[in-house]
Structures are given as C-alpha cells and as structure tokens.
Design a protein around this motif. Sequence first.
Motif, PDB file in Angstrom:
ATOM      1  N   SER A   1       0.822  -1.214   0.000  1.00  0.00           N
ATOM      2  CA  SER A   1       0.000   0.000   0.000  1.00  0.00           C
ATOM      3  C   SER A   1       0.851   1.256   0.000  1.00  0.00           C
ATOM      4  CB  SER A   1      -0.907   0.015   1.233  1.00  0.00           C
ATOM      5  OG  SER A   1      -1.796  -1.059   1.206  1.00  0.00           O
ATOM      6  N   VAL A   2       1.902   1.254   0.801  1.00  0.00           N
ATOM      7  CA  VAL A   2       2.769   2.434   0.881  1.00  0.00           C
ATOM      8  C   VAL A   2       3.518   2.630  -0.437  1.00  0.00           C
ATOM      9  CG1 VAL A   2       4.709   3.507   2.093  1.00  0.00           C
ATOM     10  CG2 VAL A   2       2.945   2.300   3.389  1.00  0.00           C
ATOM     11  N   LEU A   3       3.969   1.550  -1.045  1.00  0.00           N
ATOM     12  CA  LEU A   3       4.609   1.659  -2.365  1.00  0.00           C
ATOM     13  C   LEU A   3       3.643   2.297  -3.361  1.00  0.00           C
ATOM     14  CD1 LEU A   3       6.500  -1.737  -2.766  1.00  0.00           C
ATOM     15  CD2 LEU A   3       7.546   0.530  -2.782  1.00  0.00           C
TER      16      LEU A   3
ATOM     17  N   THR B   1      15.289  -4.444   8.556  1.00  0.00           N
ATOM     18  CA  THR B   1      14.952  -4.175   7.160  1.00  0.00           C
ATOM     19  C   THR B   1      13.713  -3.300   7.060  1.00  0.00           C
ATOM     20  OG1 THR B   1      15.962  -6.251   6.452  1.00  0.00           O
ATOM     21  CG2 THR B   1      14.412  -5.229   4.928  1.00  0.00           C
ATOM     22  N   LEU B   2      12.759  -3.496   7.956  1.00  0.00           N
ATOM     23  CA  LEU B   2      11.563  -2.669   7.959  1.00  0.00           C
ATOM     24  C   LEU B   2      11.934  -1.199   8.167  1.00  0.00           C
ATOM     25  CD1 LEU B   2       8.538  -3.320   7.626  1.00  0.00           C
ATOM     26  CD2 LEU B   2       8.368  -3.189  10.107  1.00  0.00           C
TER      27      LEU B   2
ATOM     28  N   VAL C   1       8.961   7.400   5.138  1.00  0.00           N
ATOM     29  CA  VAL C   1       7.766   7.306   5.973  1.00  0.00           C
ATOM     30  C   VAL C   1       8.168   6.877   7.375  1.00  0.00           C
ATOM     31  CG1 VAL C   1       6.221   6.731   4.054  1.00  0.00           C
ATOM     32  CG2 VAL C   1       7.302   4.886   5.352  1.00  0.00           C
ATOM     33  N   ASP C   2       7.277   7.106   8.320  1.00  0.00           N
ATOM     34  CA  ASP C   2       7.464   6.584   9.675  1.00  0.00           C
ATOM     35  C   ASP C   2       7.288   5.069   9.597  1.00  0.00           C
ATOM     36  OD1 ASP C   2       6.750   5.652  12.385  1.00  0.00           O
ATOM     37  OD2 ASP C   2       6.771   7.780  12.879  1.00  0.00           O
TER      38      ASP C   2
ATOM     39  N   LEU D   1       3.237  -0.881   9.092  1.00  0.00           N
ATOM     40  CA  LEU D   1       2.642  -1.964   9.870  1.00  0.00           C
ATOM     41  C   LEU D   1       1.136  -1.819   9.965  1.00  0.00           C
ATOM     42  CD1 LEU D   1       5.193  -1.996  12.807  1.00  0.00           C
ATOM     43  CD2 LEU D   1       5.054  -3.623  10.915  1.00  0.00           C
ATOM     44  N   VAL D   2       0.447  -2.949  10.002  1.00  0.00           N
ATOM     45  CA  VAL D   2      -0.991  -2.954  10.238  1.00  0.00           C
ATOM     46  C   VAL D   2      -1.192  -2.802  11.742  1.00  0.00           C
ATOM     47  CG1 VAL D   2      -3.070  -4.376  10.114  1.00  0.00           C
ATOM     48  CG2 VAL D   2      -1.423  -4.415   8.226  1.00  0.00           C
TER      49      VAL D   2
END
Length: 71
Positions: free
Chosen positions: A12-14, A49-50, A59-60, A65-66
């Motif tokens: 989603s962020v991509l 890696t996250l 981004v934060d 994360l969900v």
Amino acid sequence: MSEKRILNRIKSVLADKGKTNIWLAEQLGKNKTTISKWCTNDQQPTLETLFDIAVVLDVDVKELLVSNKPI
C-alpha cells in the motif's frame, strides 16, 4: 485452513508513493522475489529491514505496519 495474517502495508505504501517492487528491490539491494513476498505478506522483513524500507520510502516505520488496535 488458516487465514493469512496481513501484518505489513508495504504494498500500500509503495502504491501511495508511486513506486514499484522492483524499485524497492534496487534501493535495498534485495531480490525482487523477496520484495514480492513481503508485499503479499507471504513473508515478513526483519525489523531492521523494515526500518530500512521506511527510510527509503521516507515514511514513519509505523506506516508500514498494520495496527493491532481497532480505530
């Protein structure tokens, strides 16, 4: 059969950033198959890696994360 848990929002962020899996793979020096598995939540990146992904996407890390809390 158990339901697959959606743990990350990388895909989603991509999309929000107008970036592709291949672009992210190039930025992180990772295989595009690995990125694909993260985007489909078949596998999860390490915590380190996250954070790298968050830096690359500007981004934060929480955005990747969900949430475990209902809105």
